[in-house]
Structures are given as C-alpha cells and as structure tokens.
Design a protein around this motif. Structure first.
Motif, PDB file in Angstrom:
ATOM      1  N   THR A  48       0.804  -1.226   0.000  1.00 54.72           N
ATOM      2  CA  THR A  48       0.000   0.000   0.000  1.00 54.72           C
ATOM      3  C   THR A  48       0.839   1.280   0.000  1.00 54.72           C
ATOM      4  O   THR A  48       0.280   2.370   0.139  1.00 54.72           O
ATOM      5  CB  THR A  48      -0.958   0.045   1.214  1.00 54.72           C
ATOM      6  N   HIS A  49       2.158   1.148  -0.149  1.00 53.99           N
ATOM      7  CA  HIS A  49       2.968   2.373  -0.139  1.00 53.99           C
ATOM      8  C   HIS A  49       4.323   2.116  -0.791  1.00 53.99           C
ATOM      9  O   HIS A  49       5.236   1.563  -0.185  1.00 53.99           O
ATOM     10  CB  HIS A  49       3.160   2.850   1.308  1.00 53.99           C
ATOM     11  N   ALA A  50       4.443   2.511  -2.048  1.00 54.35           N
ATOM     12  CA  ALA A  50       5.714   2.392  -2.756  1.00 54.35           C
ATOM     13  C   ALA A  50       5.899   3.628  -3.626  1.00 54.35           C
ATOM     14  O   ALA A  50       4.980   4.027  -4.335  1.00 54.35           O
ATOM     15  CB  ALA A  50       5.725   1.141  -3.621  1.00 54.35           C
ATOM     16  N   HIS A  51       7.094   4.218  -3.539  1.00 54.02           N
ATOM     17  CA  HIS A  51       7.387   5.402  -4.361  1.00 54.02           C
ATOM     18  C   HIS A  51       8.020   4.931  -5.675  1.00 54.02           C
ATOM     19  O   HIS A  51       9.223   5.084  -5.891  1.00 54.02           O
ATOM     20  CB  HIS A  51       8.307   6.357  -3.601  1.00 54.02           C
ATOM     21  N   LEU A  52       7.186   4.364  -6.536  1.00 48.96           N
ATOM     22  CA  LEU A  52       7.705   3.789  -7.786  1.00 48.96           C
ATOM     23  C   LEU A  52       8.231   4.845  -8.746  1.00 48.96           C
ATOM     24  O   LEU A  52       9.003   4.531  -9.648  1.00 48.96           O
ATOM     25  CB  LEU A  52       6.605   2.979  -8.487  1.00 48.96           C
ATOM     26  N   THR A  75       5.834  -1.321   1.782  1.00 46.75           N
ATOM     27  CA  THR A  75       7.306  -1.311   1.794  1.00 46.75           C
ATOM     28  C   THR A  75       7.880   0.077   2.051  1.00 46.75           C
ATOM     29  O   THR A  75       8.981   0.201   2.558  1.00 46.75           O
ATOM     30  CB  THR A  75       7.886  -1.804   0.453  1.00 46.75           C
ATOM     31  N   ASP A  76       7.157   1.135   1.652  1.00 49.60           N
ATOM     32  CA  ASP A  76       7.730   2.478   1.606  1.00 49.60           C
ATOM     33  C   ASP A  76       8.985   2.490   0.720  1.00 49.60           C
ATOM     34  O   ASP A  76       9.913   3.238   0.952  1.00 49.60           O
ATOM     35  CB  ASP A  76       8.035   3.040   3.011  1.00 49.60           C
ATOM     36  N   SER A  77       8.988   1.634  -0.288  1.00 49.49           N
ATOM     37  CA  SER A  77      10.089   1.605  -1.264  1.00 49.49           C
ATOM     38  C   SER A  77      10.311   3.016  -1.809  1.00 49.49           C
ATOM     39  O   SER A  77       9.331   3.708  -2.043  1.00 49.49           O
ATOM     40  CB  SER A  77       9.723   0.714  -2.460  1.00 49.49           C
ATOM     41  N   GLY A 102      -2.183  11.902  -0.851  1.00 51.14           N
ATOM     42  CA  GLY A 102      -0.975  11.890  -0.033  1.00 51.14           C
ATOM     43  C   GLY A 102       0.209  11.377  -0.837  1.00 51.14           C
ATOM     44  O   GLY A 102       0.109  11.265  -2.049  1.00 51.14           O
ATOM     45  N   GLU A 103       1.373  11.131  -0.155  1.00 49.34           N
ATOM     46  CA  GLU A 103       1.305  11.131   1.268  1.00 49.34           C
ATOM     47  C   GLU A 103       1.430  12.546   1.812  1.00 49.34           C
ATOM     48  O   GLU A 103       2.138  13.380   1.258  1.00 49.34           O
ATOM     49  CB  GLU A 103       2.401  10.250   1.877  1.00 49.34           C
ATOM     50  N   THR A 104       0.718  12.758   2.900  1.00 44.93           N
ATOM     51  CA  THR A 104       0.744  14.059   3.539  1.00 44.93           C
ATOM     52  C   THR A 104       0.783  13.841   5.040  1.00 44.93           C
ATOM     53  O   THR A 104       0.865  12.704   5.489  1.00 44.93           O
ATOM     54  CB  THR A 104      -0.463  14.893   3.069  1.00 44.93           C
ATOM     55  N   MET A 126      -2.472   5.455   8.826  1.00 44.75           N
ATOM     56  CA  MET A 126      -1.212   5.913   9.407  1.00 44.75           C
ATOM     57  C   MET A 126      -0.139   5.038   8.777  1.00 44.75           C
ATOM     58  O   MET A 126      -0.033   3.845   9.070  1.00 44.75           O
ATOM     59  CB  MET A 126      -1.220   5.746  10.930  1.00 44.75           C
ATOM     60  N   HIS A 127       0.640   5.647   7.873  1.00 48.78           N
ATOM     61  CA  HIS A 127       1.558   4.836   7.075  1.00 48.78           C
ATOM     62  C   HIS A 127       2.882   4.637   7.810  1.00 48.78           C
ATOM     63  O   HIS A 127       3.290   5.465   8.613  1.00 48.78           O
ATOM     64  CB  HIS A 127       1.710   5.489   5.692  1.00 48.78           C
ATOM     65  N   SER A 128       3.509   3.490   7.539  1.00 47.69           N
ATOM     66  CA  SER A 128       4.797   3.140   8.147  1.00 47.69           C
ATOM     67  C   SER A 128       4.765   3.400   9.650  1.00 47.69           C
ATOM     68  O   SER A 128       5.614   4.083  10.204  1.00 47.69           O
ATOM     69  CB  SER A 128       5.901   3.969   7.473  1.00 47.69           C
TER      70      SER A 128
HETATM   71 NI    NI Z   1       6.560   7.298   1.858  1.00 46.41          NI
END
Ligand code: NI
Length: 265
Positions: A6-10, A210-212, A92-94, A160-162
C-alpha cells in the motif's frame, strides 16, 4: 489474491529506471497490487502515468509535509484536478513532520488540512505521514474528525503509514476510524515494542507496505533500493507476530486495502 503493497514510491528514479523488473519481481513474490505514492505535483503525475500503464499499480496524488513549502498554488490546483482520475485511489502522502525542519510547521498544518478538505470533497482516503509529532498529529486529527462530524459520520478515512508509534497512539487512530500500516521496521530485531503494538490491532484495520525505496525489511535491511517484492517479508513477520498464516494475512490485508482504497480493484 496476494499481497497489496500500500505504499511504494515507484516514481523514485531508483525504481522507475528498472520498473519492469521491479514489477516482475513483485508479481513473482506474490504481490498482486501496488499503490504508487506521490510526494508532490510532479510525482503525482508520474504515479498516474505508471498506473495507466500497469494494471496492478494504482496512484495517489498529494504533497508531502517536507515539500509543502516548495509547492506552488498551481501545484495544489493540479492535484485537485488529478484527484478525480480513475486510477487515483488516495490522497498523499501528507501529514506532519517535526523530525526534519525542511518546511515551517504552520505550512505543514495548512497543507495537511487542505488534503482533509479534498478528502471530504472526493471521499478519497489519506495516506498519513507522522514523524516526531504525536501530540500535534492527534490534535490535527481531532480537529478533522470534528469537521467530518458536521458533514458525515465522523469517521476519518485514511491510514497511518509506516507506523512506528505507541500502542496508545494506535488506539486513538483506530477510534478515529483510521487504518494502521506496517513497513520494514516491524521486522527489525529491536522493534519489540512495535510488534507488541501490532498484536493489539484488529485484523480488519491492518495494512502492509514497503515504503520503497526506503526501509528495506529483514533479511534485506542493508540492501537498497527497497522494492514491492519485499512486502512479503514484512507480511510474514506480521502474520507470525499476530499468530496467523501468511496466506490469511495476505487475504485480509488486501481486503482491507480494497475497502479503504475503494477505487482500487
Ligand atoms: Ni513514503
């Protein structure tokens, strides 16, 4: 269905430069969907381009708190326009960040508030970044919940991410309606308390990410860039922590993602 990262900066160049390989490895690892998360207007447009090209990728649009002072008014107008794109399923992310002093805090607060307004207008959920600002974040969330109550059921849509906060903060976020997403930090040996917190979160509010390209999980902690295939390691650790199987957790967290990110199929 497999895992949902649900969170990757591709759109980050370390991943964008090898996107076909990155997505191939993710598919082979059992990751069936990826949410490509933006941090500014430029990466919002890039995220949409990737999501238009690859059916397993979905996009967010928004401005990260650390970049809020670099965003022009036209950037925000662009993000408002892009929010209605069919491949965009979150904002987001914000959020708020007192760890880095890249951006004055009042500007971050205003930036966060306008994302909430856009969330009320579009029904899209928020991807929330919180670093070293738990009291300020809870105050902002309470304010937004009060605004939400005036128009709707008073439940905030977001994640609430990561997550790396305390059990108490997690409980407050859950009572406001938010989801909790775990990244690679959960797998680190020293994250004993975080795993204790994870045990107390209802399974229908859990997400994995992952927050990749950041935060590689064990056993690849030192390897960069992190990539969506590695969400499996965090997922397995979370499954073990809460006492379920990886397969059940993959299904449950993917169902949760479909519920929260309702445009995502
Ligand atoms: Ni991020």
């Amino acid at each position: 269905m497999g895992w949902t990262d649900t969170h990757a900066h591709l759109a980050d160049e370390s991943l964008a430069d090898q996107i076909d390989l990155v997505l191939e490895r993710a598919a082979r690892a059992g990751v069936s969907r990826i949410l490509c998360v933006a941090v500014d207007a430029r990466s919002s447009e890039a995220a949409i381009k990737i999501a238009e090209k690859y059916p397993q990728v979905w996009a967010t649009v928004g401005i990260h708190p650390n970049y809020a002072n670099q965003a022009a008014e036209t950037d925000w107008e662009r993000i408002q326009d892009l929010a209605s794109h069919p491949r965009v399923c979150a904002l987001g992310e914000t959020g708020l960040d007192l760890h880095w002093d890249d951006c004055p805090f009042p500007i971050q607060q205003a930036n966060f508030a306008r994302h909430w307004q856009l969330s009320r207008d579009t029904q899209l959920p928020l991807i929330i970044h919180m670093r070293d600002c738990e009291p300020e974040m809870l105050q902002a969330l309470d304010e937004q919940q009060a605004l939400e109550e005036q128009s709707k059921a008073g439940v905030l849509r977001g994640v609430m991410h990561s997550f790396a906060g305390s059990t108490e903060i997690a409980a407050r976020c859950l009572s406001l309606g938010l989801y909790i997403s775990f990244a690679g930090m959960l797998t680190y040996k020293k994250s004993v308390e975080l795993r204790e917190t994870a045990k107390k979160i209802p399974m229908d509010r859990l997400l994995v990410e992952t927050d990749s390209p950041y935060l590689s999980p064990e056993p690849h902690r030192s390897r960069r860039p992190n990539e969506p295939a590695n969400v499996v390691f965090t997922g397995k650790c979370l499954a073990e922590t809460i006492g379920t199987s990886a397969q059940i957790l993959a299904e449950k967290t993917s169902e949760n993602a479909s519920r929260l990110f309702w445009k995502m199929m």
